[in-house]
Design a protein around this motif. Structure first.
Motif, PDB file in Angstrom:
ATOM      1  N   ASP A  54       0.852  -1.178   0.000  1.00 22.30           N
ATOM      2  CA  ASP A  54       0.000   0.000   0.000  1.00 22.30           C
ATOM      3  C   ASP A  54       0.888   1.228   0.000  1.00 22.30           C
ATOM      4  O   ASP A  54       1.756   1.386   0.874  1.00 22.30           O
ATOM      5  N   ALA A  55       0.691   2.099  -0.978  1.00 21.32           N
ATOM      6  CA  ALA A  55       1.569   3.255  -1.153  1.00 21.32           C
ATOM      7  C   ALA A  55       1.532   4.190   0.052  1.00 21.32           C
ATOM      8  O   ALA A  55       2.570   4.685   0.506  1.00 21.32           O
ATOM      9  N   GLU A  56       0.348   4.433   0.581  1.00 20.36           N
ATOM     10  CA  GLU A  56       0.209   5.383   1.688  1.00 20.36           C
ATOM     11  C   GLU A  56       0.879   4.863   2.953  1.00 20.36           C
ATOM     12  O   GLU A  56       1.630   5.586   3.622  1.00 20.36           O
ATOM     13  N   THR A  57       0.615   3.612   3.287  1.00 19.92           N
ATOM     14  CA  THR A  57       1.189   3.039   4.503  1.00 19.92           C
ATOM     15  C   THR A  57       2.704   2.938   4.396  1.00 19.92           C
ATOM     16  O   THR A  57       3.431   3.270   5.342  1.00 19.92           O
ATOM     17  N   GLU A  58       3.190   2.500   3.242  1.00 24.37           N
ATOM     18  CA  GLU A  58       4.632   2.368   3.063  1.00 24.37           C
ATOM     19  C   GLU A  58       5.329   3.724   3.148  1.00 24.37           C
ATOM     20  O   GLU A  58       6.412   3.840   3.727  1.00 24.37           O
ATOM     21  N   ALA A  59       4.706   4.756   2.579  1.00 24.82           N
ATOM     22  CA  ALA A  59       5.306   6.091   2.639  1.00 24.82           C
ATOM     23  C   ALA A  59       5.413   6.577   4.081  1.00 24.82           C
ATOM     24  O   ALA A  59       6.424   7.170   4.482  1.00 24.82           O
ATOM     25  N   LEU A  60       4.379   6.315   4.871  1.00 26.76           N
ATOM     26  CA  LEU A  60       4.397   6.733   6.273  1.00 26.76           C
ATOM     27  C   LEU A  60       5.487   6.001   7.049  1.00 26.76           C
ATOM     28  O   LEU A  60       6.262   6.620   7.796  1.00 26.76           O
ATOM     29  N   ILE A  61       5.573   4.687   6.871  1.00 26.77           N
ATOM     30  CA  ILE A  61       6.570   3.906   7.599  1.00 26.77           C
ATOM     31  C   ILE A  61       7.982   4.315   7.186  1.00 26.77           C
ATOM     32  O   ILE A  61       8.891   4.401   8.023  1.00 26.77           O
ATOM     33  N   GLN A  62       8.173   4.572   5.899  1.00 29.90           N
ATOM     34  CA  GLN A  62       9.492   5.021   5.450  1.00 29.90           C
ATOM     35  C   GLN A  62       9.846   6.369   6.072  1.00 29.90           C
ATOM     36  O   GLN A  62      11.005   6.601   6.447  1.00 29.90           O
ATOM     37  N   ASP A  63       8.870   7.258   6.200  1.00 30.36           N
ATOM     38  CA  ASP A  63       9.128   8.552   6.839  1.00 30.36           C
ATOM     39  C   ASP A  63       9.452   8.375   8.322  1.00 30.36           C
ATOM     40  O   ASP A  63      10.272   9.116   8.880  1.00 30.36           O
ATOM     41  N   TYR A  64       8.807   7.417   8.969  1.00 25.87           N
ATOM     42  CA  TYR A  64       9.143   7.120  10.365  1.00 25.87           C
ATOM     43  C   TYR A  64      10.582   6.605  10.475  1.00 25.87           C
ATOM     44  O   TYR A  64      11.318   6.955  11.399  1.00 25.87           O
ATOM     45  N   ALA A  65      10.958   5.739   9.535  1.00 25.26           N
ATOM     46  CA  ALA A  65      12.231   5.024   9.654  1.00 25.26           C
ATOM     47  C   ALA A  65      13.435   5.844   9.212  1.00 25.26           C
ATOM     48  O   ALA A  65      14.547   5.637   9.725  1.00 25.26           O
ATOM     49  N   ALA A  66      13.248   6.767   8.265  1.00 18.27           N
ATOM     50  CA  ALA A  66      14.387   7.457   7.647  1.00 18.27           C
ATOM     51  C   ALA A  66      15.332   8.108   8.657  1.00 18.27           C
ATOM     52  O   ALA A  66      16.550   7.880   8.609  1.00 18.27           O
TER      53      ALA A  66
END
Length: 474
Positions: A54-66
């Protein structure tokens, strides 16, 4: 290759993807060597894991992790984060480049900081190289257990030969004791790793200016859940420190941080709440969604969840009405446009799906998944004037995110519809290769290469597939 031989059914952005053919998943997870946040690795993982995209969920998790990866000295582009459709709270790393987080962890976490704490813990495992350490510990303990077992067998033989009944009876005890001691050695090593990961996670949170309270909250929740099962448990036969011990240690570290009282920003909290609502809408029944987000809740996340539940129940027109209300509330949210396009595409209206998906891509052009979904809608119209645009977006989307089999299948169909059969064969080969079906992939790659110009990028890619040799499994 005739167009009818290429899969033509549309797929969507939110789908469970079985890791068929992903041998790295099978090997890493079957071995039970994952470093897990919540529960022991042997419980946390199985031989095969489904993932959800899911594009939205993955984008959020990547922003958390970066920022955490940066603090840990980890190149973010070298680590893939996968979503596991499981309602249990868990996250784990399976090797040095792949992290998994359950959708249940996101749905349960009430704040971004809670998920960030979990990711910080897993980033610590990656930075520490814990999986390699566990493997070495297992190897060393296995050697010790083997020596002990040999001594035990020797005692049985010696006792029997000498007629010494006591020595013969002691042999099985030596064997069992050696195996038990080996298990304790491995688990003790794992507990030490978990405790170290907790401490390092708190360092990462401080380095990125974030509170450790979310991690404390998560551990307190887990401690309450396992309170009964932990009573009377042997602390030496566990892969993690006992929950109460972890809570005390992490709470002390969190309270000492100057960022202890820092809260998540309102924008980040809103994104988090929207993703939680989306996961609920896609994974819960409409009745469960209604209980979690009653009509009296007029917040944007609640309306998001109810709109998804409506579309999943088959009520397309009422669902589109709800989604349009979301778009009016926040027209710059690409994922509301994505949802409208997805609902229309799955509802058999691909022509109507094209415009909202084009808007989603315009708002977030760096999302490979959104471009792939847009390409699916364009191909599904079967209008030749749409196919060239579809091929362009699918190609760009798959360059960004190549591990999407349905994208390759759709690209193959697009090429077939414009009579470019060599490229259709190559796209089919790419999709099969992603699934790990190397034999079938080579068949289609050979067909493609026979009709492609020698030395062109497409010919070379077909050659890459033909000459690929999968690593031998051990």
């Amino acid at each position: 290759m005739p167009a009818t031989s290429v899969p033509s059914s549309p797929d969507t952005a939110w789908k469970v993807r079985p890791t068929v053919g992903r041998r790295w998943v099978g090997r890493a997870l079957a071995a039970g060597l994952a470093a897990s946040f919540a529960i022991p690795p042997q419980v946390a993982v199985a031989a095969n894991v489904n993932i959800v995209r899911d594009a939205e969920t993955e984008a959020l998790i990547q922003d958390y992790a970066a920022p955490l990866f940066k603090a840990a000295g980890i190149q973010g582009r070298d680590v893939q984060i996968f979503l596991v459709p499981d309602d249990r709270f868990n996250a784990f790393v399976a090797d040095a480049s792949r992290m998994f987080i359950n959708t249940g962890a996101i749905m349960t976490a009430e704040t971004p900081n809670e998920v960030i704490g979990v990711l910080a813990h897993e980033a610590a495992h990656l930075a520490h190289g814990d999986l390699a350490g566990i493997r070495n510990s297992i190897a060393n303990s296995t050697t010790a257990a083997l020596i002990g077992a040999m001594l035990g067998v020797g005692a049985v033989i010696a006792g029997s030969s000498a007629g010494l009944k006591g020595l013969g009876q002691a042999g099985p005890g030596i064997v069992a004791g050696s195996m038990h001691a080996a298990q304790r050695n491995v688990l003790a090593y794992a507990r030490a790793q978990e405790a170290a990961a907790d401490r390092t996670a708190m360092d990462y949170l401080a380095a990125t200016g974030q509170s450790g309270q979310g991690m404390v909250t998560v551990l307190e929740r887990l401690a309450n859940q396992v309170l009964l099962s932990a009573r009377g448990a042997d602390p030496y036969v566990q892969s993690h420190p006992l929950p109460a011990d972890r809570v005390r240690t992490v709470a002390a570290l969190a309270s000492a941080s100057k960022f202890q009282g820092k809260k998540d920003s309102a924008d980040l909290q809103q994104r988090h709440d929207l993703v939680r609502a989306k996961l609920a809408g896609f994974t819960l029944t409409p009745q469960q969604v209604g209980r979690r987000y009653p009509q009296s809740d007029n917040s944007l996340p609640a309306r998001y969840a109810r709109a998804i539940a409506a579309y999943r129940s088959g009520a397309l027109d009422p669902a589109i009405k709800r989604i349009d209300e979301l778009i009016r509330a926040d027209p710059d949210n690409p994922f509301f446009w994505e949802l409208k396009g997805q609902a229309l595409l799955e509802g058999g209206r691909p022509t109507n799906a094209v415009a909202p998906l084009a808007e989603a891509v315009a708002l977030r052009p760096t999302s490979g998944l959104l471009r792939i979904l847009y390409g699916q809608a364009l191909v599904a119209t079967e209008r030749r004037d749409n196919i060239e645009l579809a091929v362009k977006n699918l190609t760009v989307g798959l360059q960004m995110d190549p591990d999407v089999p349905v994208g390759w299948r759709t690209l193959a169909r697009g090429f077939a519809l414009i009579d470019n059969l060599p490229r259709a064969e190559l796209a089919t080969a790419e999709g099969l290769f992603v699934l790990g079906n190397f034999g079938e992939a080579k068949i289609h790659a050979r067909r493609a290469q026979e009709r492609l110009k020698t030395g062109t990028p497409a010919w070379l890619r077909a050659d890459d597939i033909l000459t690929y040799r999968p690593p031998s499994s051990r």
